[in-house]
Scaffold this motif. Structure first.
Motif, PDB file in Angstrom:
ATOM      1  N   TYR A 168      -1.205  -9.481  11.768  1.00 26.73           N
ATOM      2  CA  TYR A 168      -1.174  -9.715  13.222  1.00 26.73           C
ATOM      3  C   TYR A 168       0.225  -9.439  13.770  1.00 26.73           C
ATOM      4  N   LEU A 169       1.237  -9.915  13.075  1.00 33.37           N
ATOM      5  CA  LEU A 169       2.615  -9.708  13.517  1.00 33.37           C
ATOM      6  C   LEU A 169       3.019  -8.234  13.426  1.00 33.37           C
ATOM      7  N   LEU A 170       2.543  -7.549  12.395  1.00 38.50           N
ATOM      8  CA  LEU A 170       2.935  -6.163  12.191  1.00 38.50           C
ATOM      9  C   LEU A 170       2.192  -5.207  13.115  1.00 38.50           C
ATOM     10  N   ILE A 171       0.902  -5.437  13.311  1.00 37.06           N
ATOM     11  CA  ILE A 171       0.144  -4.581  14.229  1.00 37.06           C
ATOM     12  C   ILE A 171       0.711  -4.704  15.641  1.00 37.06           C
ATOM     13  N   GLY A 172       1.152  -5.910  15.999  1.00 39.35           N
ATOM     14  CA  GLY A 172       1.744  -6.138  17.309  1.00 39.35           C
ATOM     15  C   GLY A 172       3.258  -6.046  17.303  1.00 39.35           C
ATOM     16  N   PHE A 173       3.807  -5.226  16.386  1.00 41.42           N
ATOM     17  CA  PHE A 173       5.263  -5.115  16.278  1.00 41.42           C
ATOM     18  C   PHE A 173       5.888  -4.709  17.609  1.00 41.42           C
ATOM     19  N   TYR A 174       5.254  -3.741  18.308  1.00 38.67           N
ATOM     20  CA  TYR A 174       5.737  -3.341  19.634  1.00 38.67           C
ATOM     21  C   TYR A 174       5.130  -4.308  20.657  1.00 38.67           C
ATOM     22  N   TYR A 175       5.635  -5.520  20.653  1.00 41.30           N
ATOM     23  CA  TYR A 175       4.982  -6.602  21.394  1.00 41.30           C
ATOM     24  C   TYR A 175       5.124  -6.486  22.913  1.00 41.30           C
ATOM     25  N   THR A 176       5.911  -5.530  23.382  1.00 41.24           N
ATOM     26  CA  THR A 176       6.008  -5.327  24.828  1.00 41.24           C
ATOM     27  C   THR A 176       4.922  -4.378  25.340  1.00 41.24           C
ATOM     28  N   ARG A 177       4.175  -3.774  24.429  1.00 39.08           N
ATOM     29  CA  ARG A 177       3.120  -2.837  24.807  1.00 39.08           C
ATOM     30  C   ARG A 177       1.781  -3.560  24.868  1.00 39.08           C
ATOM     31  N   PRO A 178       1.073  -3.528  25.989  1.00 37.93           N
ATOM     32  CA  PRO A 178      -0.222  -4.212  26.091  1.00 37.93           C
ATOM     33  C   PRO A 178      -1.232  -3.743  25.046  1.00 37.93           C
ATOM     34  N   SER A 179      -1.230  -2.444  24.722  1.00 35.47           N
ATOM     35  CA  SER A 179      -2.197  -1.935  23.748  1.00 35.47           C
ATOM     36  C   SER A 179      -1.948  -2.517  22.362  1.00 35.47           C
ATOM     37  N   ALA A 180      -0.686  -2.745  22.009  1.00 35.03           N
ATOM     38  CA  ALA A 180      -0.377  -3.342  20.711  1.00 35.03           C
ATOM     39  C   ALA A 180      -0.802  -4.802  20.668  1.00 35.03           C
TER      40      ALA A 180
ATOM     41  N   ALA B  99      -7.635  -7.657  15.888  1.00 32.54           N
ATOM     42  CA  ALA B  99      -7.654  -7.790  14.435  1.00 32.54           C
ATOM     43  C   ALA B  99      -7.744  -9.249  14.026  1.00 32.54           C
ATOM     44  N   PHE B 100      -6.981 -10.086  14.693  1.00 28.78           N
ATOM     45  CA  PHE B 100      -6.943 -11.512  14.349  1.00 28.78           C
ATOM     46  C   PHE B 100      -8.298 -12.169  14.613  1.00 28.78           C
ATOM     47  N   LEU B 101      -8.899 -11.886  15.764  1.00 31.22           N
ATOM     48  CA  LEU B 101     -10.148 -12.540  16.142  1.00 31.22           C
ATOM     49  C   LEU B 101     -11.324 -12.047  15.304  1.00 31.22           C
TER      50      LEU B 101
ATOM     51  N   SER C 123      -5.689  -0.967  14.701  1.00 25.47           N
ATOM     52  CA  SER C 123      -4.457  -1.432  14.060  1.00 25.47           C
ATOM     53  C   SER C 123      -3.445  -0.310  13.890  1.00 25.47           C
ATOM     54  N   MET C 124      -3.844   0.924  14.214  1.00 23.24           N
ATOM     55  CA  MET C 124      -2.907   2.056  14.202  1.00 23.24           C
ATOM     56  C   MET C 124      -1.805   1.883  15.246  1.00 23.24           C
ATOM     57  N   GLU C 125      -1.941   0.898  16.122  1.00 24.30           N
ATOM     58  CA  GLU C 125      -0.892   0.639  17.119  1.00 24.30           C
ATOM     59  C   GLU C 125       0.397   0.175  16.469  1.00 24.30           C
ATOM     60  N   GLY C 126       0.314  -0.313  15.243  1.00 22.61           N
ATOM     61  CA  GLY C 126       1.524  -0.697  14.526  1.00 22.61           C
ATOM     62  C   GLY C 126       2.243   0.530  13.990  1.00 22.61           C
ATOM     63  N   PRO C 127       3.508   0.406  13.594  1.00 20.19           N
ATOM     64  CA  PRO C 127       4.241   1.536  13.015  1.00 20.19           C
ATOM     65  C   PRO C 127       3.538   2.076  11.777  1.00 20.19           C
ATOM     66  N   THR C 128       3.717   3.341  11.489  1.00 18.37           N
ATOM     67  CA  THR C 128       3.014   4.004  10.390  1.00 18.37           C
ATOM     68  C   THR C 128       3.236   3.351   9.027  1.00 18.37           C
ATOM     69  N   PRO C 129       4.433   2.877   8.679  1.00 21.62           N
ATOM     70  CA  PRO C 129       4.582   2.252   7.357  1.00 21.62           C
ATOM     71  C   PRO C 129       3.618   1.090   7.137  1.00 21.62           C
ATOM     72  N   ILE C 130       3.385   0.295   8.165  1.00 18.04           N
ATOM     73  CA  ILE C 130       2.477  -0.832   7.964  1.00 18.04           C
ATOM     74  C   ILE C 130       1.038  -0.363   7.933  1.00 18.04           C
ATOM     75  N   SER C 131       0.747   0.751   8.599  1.00 19.03           N
ATOM     76  CA  SER C 131      -0.595   1.318   8.474  1.00 19.03           C
ATOM     77  C   SER C 131      -0.868   1.664   7.015  1.00 19.03           C
ATOM     78  N   ALA C 132       0.109   2.241   6.344  1.00 16.45           N
ATOM     79  CA  ALA C 132      -0.045   2.577   4.926  1.00 16.45           C
ATOM     80  C   ALA C 132      -0.182   1.323   4.080  1.00 16.45           C
ATOM     81  N   LEU C 133       0.611   0.307   4.381  1.00 17.80           N
ATOM     82  CA  LEU C 133       0.593  -0.905   3.564  1.00 17.80           C
ATOM     83  C   LEU C 133      -0.717  -1.669   3.740  1.00 17.80           C
TER      84      LEU C 133
END
Length: 689
Positions: free
Chosen positions: A155-167, A174-176, A251-261
């Motif tokens: 949840y924290l990683l997908i929403g890493f760009y927390y200023t973006r509404p889409s993230a 994902a959380f719900l 969840s692709m809204e998160g940075p690519t490294p976390i998408s891989a992880l």
């Protein structure tokens, strides 16, 4: 050689990653960017090296199953932290820590110049710790802790760009959705606890046949069937099976490294690992196995179709992950647990490679993720090109590549299964071979070959990707990678720095060889007989003999590769590649015509079968309607009615009583006399009786 692993050594594996996470998170400003990535990479590297040592010890017969810490005791029930390490766990530990280490190194280059750099490294190390606690657990309490911890950190990683509404929308989604699955997971754990009286795996497995003879109260359903289906619902959420798959593409809204992880070796494979670990329970319920097989088949085929119409490079790989998770689930339903785990392992390497390769392309394209704006990148990004080709070949099941051995084994196991639904599952996983090759090489040709479309204006329908938007918002369009000393202009693609391409090379190696190395011992050898804690690490019942029948036909990895040319899957895969080449290289104008001709089908796929709309209308609005009804009828009418009604009654009663409070003494004396007369009358009447 000791038969018991060292407890302190095992403790150090998850705690090393946790220590790196805490240091980077709490003291990130003090130690700076270099300090944050150094300490977290060191922690994960220690975890990987120790995991490799444990793996070798387990292969030599060592094992561990004991309580590390007793948290609480209620009667006979114990809440414990404990480790169970056998061949299944040891393999997962090595895969998780190796992929995580590659992602950590890759992140140095990918996130350079990004705000929240230290925070990101802290999160991914915490994610690694959570996953290790999950796979190493020997009881349901610790399993659930790791299960929820990976959900929280994702949840924290997908929403890493927390200023973006889409993230923010993506991480809440994902959380719900995972909470829906976790509700079933908790019910399954609760049923096993209620009837087995313990949360320790060994205690529950020892009573599995006793549980299988019981019925769910008030029904004729088998208790174990209900418990296993509830557990699998948890896996459906975590491993993104239809219809709880909707969170993963977003969840692709998160940075690519976390998408891989998340999508390679960790979070999404937690459900596959859990069902494999619970195989002594699932094997006693054909209903649960059939349910898993059908759900996995739907996911494998229909999520693959969605990959064909995606234009965002990361979303293509995301839908590929959904489809491959469906393959693993089908293998679980066919009782081919070693095959599912084998595909989990091979998939971890080539899918991490594909995601990190996609991230490398995104860097080279200055954070444009739309494949319609790419083309011809092989000349500018040779390392990314060749490693991505290797990952694609492994994904589609090319003979002698890693994915071939595991995917073909899943298809064979499904064909040999006699459970209800196996016919549909066999069709789905076989047809998915063509679909996988089509969308994989559609991506490959659009990105690396053909016309160079990045020199002109962007495609008119290209949205700005989340990472591109974040880069523009922070004023560094390329995360500080505009040149890297390659002499390219700011709008010309270029190869990424060594911290990005070295992990690609290291992941490409197992993507080629690990299948040939692993198929013999893992599927037909004694791999899962090493470090055995229970009677069997992976239980295979006599009435589900698919794996034994496959063993009779297996004569070695090379012979399997040669023999595959006489089978249908290889030719379906080749057909998918040829069709992709013809449509996107030879006749690139045809896809638009096909889309126009079959516009209803394209619209259905483009809207992802309207699953998001269904969830929004039926469930989200339904929940809002229920909440509004409870508010208006329950809160306003009933509760407020009682509270306000009692207040109004008190007010009315007080208004009546105040007329008796005149302030005149003779009124009060008169009231006292009337009261005395009333009491005397009452006493006389009662005395007469």
């Amino acid at each position: 050689m000791s038969t018991t692993l060292n407890e302190n050594l095992l403790l150090a594996i998850p705690l090393a990653s946790l220590a790196g996470s805490l240091i980077a998170g709490l003291f990130g400003k003090t130690i700076g960017r270099a300090g944050a990535h150094s300490v977290t990479i060191l922690g994960v590297a220690i975890s990987f090296v120790l995991s490799a040592i444990v793996f070798l010890d387990v292969q030599n017969g060592a094992s561990f199953n004991a309580t590390i810490y007793e948290w609480m005791t209620i009667g006979k029930l114990k809440f414990e932290v404990g480790f169970l390490v056998d061949s299944l766990t040891a393999m997962m530990m090595v895969v998780v820590t190796f992929v995580s280490l590659m992602v950590h190194i890759y992140t140095i280059g990918y996130m350079a110049g990004e705000d929240g750099y230290q925070r990101f490294f802290s999160y991914i190390s915490l994610f690694t710790f959570s996953m290790l606690m999950l796979v190493m657990s020997n009881n349901f309490l610790q399993l659930f802790f790791g299960w929820e911890a990976v959900g929280l950190v994702s949840y924290l990683l997908i929403g890493f760009y927390y200023t973006r509404p889409s993230a923010i929308y993506a991480n809440l989604k994902a959380f719900l959705v995972n909470r829906v699955g976790d509700f079933g997971f908790l019910l399954g754990i609760g049923l096993l606890l209620a009837y087995a009286g313990s949360m320790n795996y060994g205690d529950v497995f020892a009573k599995s046949h006793e549980l299988a003879s019981l019925s769910f109260p008030g029904t004729d359903w088998g208790l174990l069937t209900v418990a296993c289906i509830c557990l699998f619902i948890g896996a459906m959420g975590k491993s993104a099976q239809f219809p709880l798959h909707v969170w993963l593409p977003d969840s692709m809204e998160g940075p690519t490294p976390i998408s891989a992880l998340i999508h390679a070796a960790t979070m999404v494979t937690a459900g596959i690992f859990m069902v494999t670990r619970m195989s002594p329970l699932f094997e006693l319920s054909d209903t649960a196995l059939s349910f898993m097989m059908v759900i996995g088949a739907i996911t494998a085929l229909f999520m693959g179709f969605l990959g064909v119409v995606q234009n965002d490079i990361k979303r293509v790989v995301a839908y590929s992950t959904l489809s491959q998770l469906g393959y693993m689930t089908v293998a679980l339903g066919a009782s081919a647990y070693p095959v599912a785990v084998f595909h989990l392992m091979t998939h971890a390497f080539f899918k991490a490679l594909l995601f990190l390769g996609a991230g490398s392309v995104i860097i080279g394209m200055h954070h444009d993720q739309d494949m319609r704006n790419m083309g011809g990148l092989w000349k500018y990004m040779p390392i990314t090109w060749i490693t991505s080709l290797i990952g694609s070949l492994a994904l589609i099941g090319t003979p002698f590549f890693a994915g071939f051995y595991s995917k073909d084994s899943i298809i064979d196991a499904t064909h040999l299964s006699h459970l209800p639904g196996s016919g549909f599952a066999y069709f789905a996983v076989t047809a998915s071979v063509f679909v996988t090759a089509l969308y994989s090489f559609r991506m490959y040709f659009l990105v690396f070959h053909g016309k160079e479309r990045f020199r002109g204006p962007k495609h008119p329908d290209s949205p700005m990707g989340i990472e591109e938007a974040a880069a523009h918002a922070h004023g560094h369009d390329d995360h500080g990678h505009d040149d890297h000393g390659h002499g390219h202009g700011p709008h010309v693609p270029h190869e990424t720095p060594w911290v990005v391409w070295v992990p690609l090379v290291l992941l490409a190696i197992p993507s080629v060889i690990i299948g040939a190395i692993g198929i013999g011992p893992m599927l037909y050898g004694d791999f899962f007989s090493h470090g055995v804690v229970f009677d069997k690490v992976i239980y295979v019942a006599d009435n589900h003999p698919a794996l034994r029948e496959m063993a009779e036909e297996f004569h070695g990895w090379f012979e399997m590769g040669i023999h595959s040319f006489a089978g249908l899957p290889v030719w379906l895969s080749l057909a998918g590649v040829v069709v992709a080449w013809f449509l996107y290289m030879k006749r690139p104008e045809l896809p638009a015509k096909i889309r126009q001709t079959f516009s209803p089908i394209y619209t259905l796929l483009d809207n992802k079968y309207y699953m998001d709309k269904i969830n929004e209308v039926v469930f989200a609005r339904g929940a809002v309607a229920i909440g509004r009804g409870l508010w208006k009828e329950g809160d306003v009418v009933v509760i407020d009615g009682i509270v306000n009604g009692s207040a109004r009654f008190i007010g009315w009663f007080a208004s009546v009583i105040r007329f008796l409070q005149s302030g005149y003494i003779y009124h009060y004396a008169f009231a006292m006399i009337i009261g005395m007369l009333g009491l005397l009358t009452l006493f006389v009447t009662l005395g007469g009786k």
